[in-house]
Design a protein around this motif. Structure first.
Motif: not given
Length: 107
Positions: A27, A30-32, A37, A67, A69-71, A73-74, A103
């Protein structure tokens, strides 16, 4: 000279394939930002309220899928948010029928 150029071309082609295949399935981060988010997942607020039995809306599921999965999880691993049950938020991918990996919860 053509033989050398051909070998160099093949070397870079193989190297490119190794890089692409080696990152497949991983993955991207997240860039946000956390707050970005949070704002984008506002349609999910009724589905993640403590003790809520309300299923996520289509708008919520669209936001979750957009968004990724990474976002998600953020958000789940971020600071506590009043009115949001983290365990309910962790269930959003299943309820929205996405195929996200679970996550890793940081404690």
């Amino acid at each position: 000279m053509k033989l050398f150029e051909s070998k160099v071309l093949w070397f870079f082609l193989v190297l490119f394939c190794i890089i692409i295949l080696g990152t497949k399935g991983q993955s991207t981060p997240c860039t946000s930002t956390f707050f970005s988010v949070l704002v984008q997942l506002l349609p999910c607020r009724t589905a993640v309220a403590p003790f809520s039995r309300i299923p996520p809306t289509d708008a919520c599921c669209n936001a979750v899928m957009a968004l990724g999965q990474p976002c998600l999880c953020l958000l789940v691993n971020g600071p506590p948010i009043s009115g949001i049950d983290r365990s309910m938020a962790l269930q959003l991918p299943d309820k929205c029928t996405t195929n996200f990996e679970p996550c890793d919860i940081m404690k």
